[in-house]
Design a protein around this motif. Structure first.
Motif, short mmCIF file in Angstrom:
data_model
loop_
_atom_site.label_atom_id
_atom_site.label_comp_id
_atom_site.label_asym_id
_atom_site.label_seq_id
_atom_site.Cartn_x
_atom_site.Cartn_y
_atom_site.Cartn_z
N MET A 137 0.83 -1.20 0.00
CA MET A 137 0.00 0.00 0.00
C MET A 137 0.86 1.26 0.00
SD MET A 137 -3.07 1.10 2.65
CE MET A 137 -4.18 -0.19 2.06
N VAL A 138 0.54 2.18 -0.89
CA VAL A 138 1.20 3.47 -0.95
C VAL A 138 0.22 4.51 -0.42
CG1 VAL A 138 2.20 5.25 -2.44
CG2 VAL A 138 2.64 2.83 -2.92
N THR A 139 0.50 5.05 0.76
CA THR A 139 -0.36 6.07 1.35
C THR A 139 0.45 6.93 2.30
OG1 THR A 139 -2.37 6.50 2.64
CG2 THR A 139 -1.11 4.52 3.21
N HIS A 140 0.14 8.22 2.33
CA HIS A 140 0.78 9.12 3.31
C HIS A 140 -0.14 9.32 4.50
CE1 HIS A 140 -2.03 11.85 1.38
NE2 HIS A 140 -1.73 12.80 2.27
N GLN A 141 -1.28 8.62 4.51
CA GLN A 141 -2.26 8.74 5.60
C GLN A 141 -2.24 7.46 6.43
OE1 GLN A 141 -5.50 9.78 2.72
NE2 GLN A 141 -5.69 11.65 3.94
N PRO A 142 -1.52 7.46 7.55
CA PRO A 142 -1.37 6.25 8.36
C PRO A 142 -2.69 5.64 8.83
CG PRO A 142 0.22 7.90 9.04
CD PRO A 142 -0.71 8.57 8.08
N ILE A 143 -3.74 6.45 8.92
CA ILE A 143 -5.03 5.93 9.35
C ILE A 143 -5.51 4.82 8.42
CG2 ILE A 143 -6.35 7.66 8.05
CD1 ILE A 143 -7.22 6.09 11.49
N ASP A 144 -5.08 4.84 7.16
CA ASP A 144 -5.47 3.79 6.22
C ASP A 144 -4.97 2.42 6.65
OD1 ASP A 144 -6.53 5.84 4.76
OD2 ASP A 144 -5.09 5.73 3.11
N LEU A 145 -3.88 2.39 7.41
CA LEU A 145 -3.30 1.13 7.86
C LEU A 145 -4.11 0.51 8.99
CD1 LEU A 145 0.44 2.28 7.94
CD2 LEU A 145 -0.71 0.97 6.12
N LEU A 146 -4.99 1.32 9.61
CA LEU A 146 -5.84 0.83 10.70
C LEU A 146 -7.29 0.67 10.29
CD1 LEU A 146 -4.48 3.00 13.69
CD2 LEU A 146 -4.14 0.55 13.34
N LEU A 147 -7.82 1.70 9.62
CA LEU A 147 -9.23 1.70 9.25
C LEU A 147 -9.42 0.95 7.94
CD1 LEU A 147 -10.95 5.10 10.12
CD2 LEU A 147 -11.65 2.81 10.79
N ASN A 148 -9.33 -0.36 8.02
CA ASN A 148 -9.50 -1.17 6.82
C ASN A 148 -10.04 -2.54 7.21
OD1 ASN A 148 -7.19 -3.19 7.20
ND2 ASN A 148 -6.07 -1.25 7.25
N LYS A 149 -10.48 -3.28 6.22
CA LYS A 149 -10.97 -4.63 6.46
C LYS A 149 -10.72 -5.47 5.21
CE LYS A 149 -15.68 -3.36 5.06
NZ LYS A 149 -17.11 -3.31 5.46
N ARG A 150 -10.68 -6.77 5.42
CA ARG A 150 -10.51 -7.75 4.35
C ARG A 150 -9.19 -7.59 3.59
NH1 ARG A 150 -16.01 -6.61 3.21
NH2 ARG A 150 -15.50 -5.78 1.17
N PHE A 151 -8.12 -7.36 4.34
CA PHE A 151 -6.77 -7.44 3.79
C PHE A 151 -6.05 -8.57 4.51
CE2 PHE A 151 -7.78 -3.04 2.72
CZ PHE A 151 -7.26 -2.92 1.43
N GLN A 152 -5.42 -9.45 3.74
CA GLN A 152 -4.67 -10.55 4.35
C GLN A 152 -3.48 -10.00 5.13
OE1 GLN A 152 -2.13 -13.84 2.24
NE2 GLN A 152 -4.29 -14.41 2.03
N THR A 153 -2.64 -9.23 4.45
CA THR A 153 -1.55 -8.47 5.08
C THR A 153 -1.36 -7.19 4.29
OG1 THR A 153 0.17 -9.53 3.71
CG2 THR A 153 -0.31 -10.54 5.86
N ILE A 154 -0.79 -6.19 4.96
CA ILE A 154 -0.47 -4.91 4.31
C ILE A 154 0.99 -4.60 4.56
CG2 ILE A 154 -0.88 -2.42 4.21
CD1 ILE A 154 -3.74 -2.92 5.13
N THR A 155 1.73 -4.32 3.50
CA THR A 155 3.10 -3.82 3.61
C THR A 155 3.10 -2.39 3.08
OG1 THR A 155 4.07 -6.02 3.29
CG2 THR A 155 5.50 -4.12 2.93
#
Length: 251
Positions: A137-155
Motif C-alpha cells: 500500500m502506498v499512502t501518506h495517511q497512516p489511518i489507512d493502515l488501521l481503518l480497513n478490512k478484508r486485507f490478508q496483510t499490508i506492507t
C-alpha cells in the motif's frame, strides 16, 4: 515516486497480489513536485498529470510483476473521521496555503473521476475494504493502515523513500521522535502522538502519560492489542484510564 526502486524480487518475496495506491498521496506528491518548481498550477493541469501518473503506475506494476500483481487506486473522502474519532485533534486546513491545497485536491479528484480512469478508482468512506489479498500500500495517511478490512496483510511502501515497512515499523509514522520507538501502532498511539497527515498530537501531559505507561509495561512495536487493553486497565488515574480506553476503542 520511489516506486521505480521496487523490483520483481521484492514483489515475489512479499507474495502480494495487489498494489494499492491512495490517490490523495499521488496528488500530494505531484503537487509538491510542481510547487517546488515555483509555478502556479490549475486543477486541469493536475488532472492531466495525475492521469498520466496513474497510467504509468499501472503499466509499471504490470510489467515488473509480469501481470501477477493488480494495481488498485483508491480515494477516501474522510468525512466520517470526526464522528469516528470525537476525542482526536483531526487536522483541518487553516492557512491560506493549506486551504488552497485542499481545494485543488478536491477539484482535481472531481476532474479525474470524469475521465475514463475515474471508473477504476475505488471510492470509500473509511474503512477501506480489500479483496482478502496480501497487498503493498502506498499512502501518506497512516489511518489507512488501521481503518480497513478484508486485507490478508499490508506492507507499507513509502512513496518518497521506496522503503517497504511491515507492521513492526508502522510506528515510524507517528509524530514524537524517538519516544515512539517502543510504541505499537494503534488507534490510541496514533491519536495521542499524531502524524503528518490526519491527526495533531495531544497535550504534552497526555503524551507523557502514554510514554510512561509504554515504558513501564514493556511495550514494543508489535505489542498486541490484548496486552495494550489489559495494561490500560491498570492505570491508577481514572481520568487518564478512561481517556486512553476511549481512544483505544475508537475507530
Amino acid at each position: 515516486m520511489a516506486l521505480e526502486t521496487i523490483g520483481t524480487e521484492e514483489f515475489n518475496r512479499l507474495k502480494v497480489k495487489e498494489a494499492w495506491f491512495n490517490v490523495r498521496t499521488l496528488f500530494r506528491n505531484l503537487y509538491s513536485a510542481i510547487e517546488n518548481k515555483d509555478r502556479e498550477v490549475t486543477s486541469d493541469q493536475l488532472v492531466a498529470d495525475l492521469h498520466e501518473e496513474i497510467l504509468f503506475i499501472k503499466d509499471f506494476v504490470s510489467r515488473i510483476t509480469y501481470n501477477q500483481v493488480n494495481p488498485q487506486f483508491y480515494f477516501c473522502y474522510g468525512k466520517t473521521l470526526f464522528d469516528r474519532f470525537p476525542l482526536a485533534k483531526v487536522k483541518i486546513p487553516r492557512t491560506e496555503l493549506q486551504i488552497k491545497h485542499d481545494v485543488l485536491d478536491n477539484e482535481t479528484f472531481k476532474g479525474l473521476v470524469e475521465l475514463e480512469v475515474g471508473d477504476e478508482i475505488l471510492l470509500f468512506e473509511h474503512p477501506i475494504a480489500g479483496n482478502s489479498q496480501a497487498v503493498v500500500m502506498v499512502t501518506h495517511q497512516p489511518i489507512d493502515l488501521l481503518l480497513n478490512k478484508r486485507f490478508q496483510t499490508i506492507t507499507l511502501l513509502e512513496s518518497h523513500t521506496g522503503r517497504l515497512k511491515s507492521k513492526a515499523f508502522w510506528n515510524t509514522k507517528l509524530s514524537g521522535g524517538t519516544h515512539t520507538d517502543w510504541l505499537p501502532f494503534n488507534y490510541l498511539t496514533l491519536q495521542v502522538c499524531g502524524d503528518r497527515s490526519t491527526f495533531n498530537s495531544m497535550s504534552r501531559n497526555v503524551k507523557a502519560d502514554l510514554f510512561k505507561l509504554a515504558k513501564t509495561r514493556g511495550w514494543h512495536s508489535l505489542t498486541t492489542n490484548a496486552k495494550v487493553r489489559a495494561d490500560l486497565k491498570t492505570i491508577a488515574n481514572q481520568n487518564v484510564k478512561t481517556l486512553f480506553l476511549d481512544l483505544f476503542n475508537s475507530g
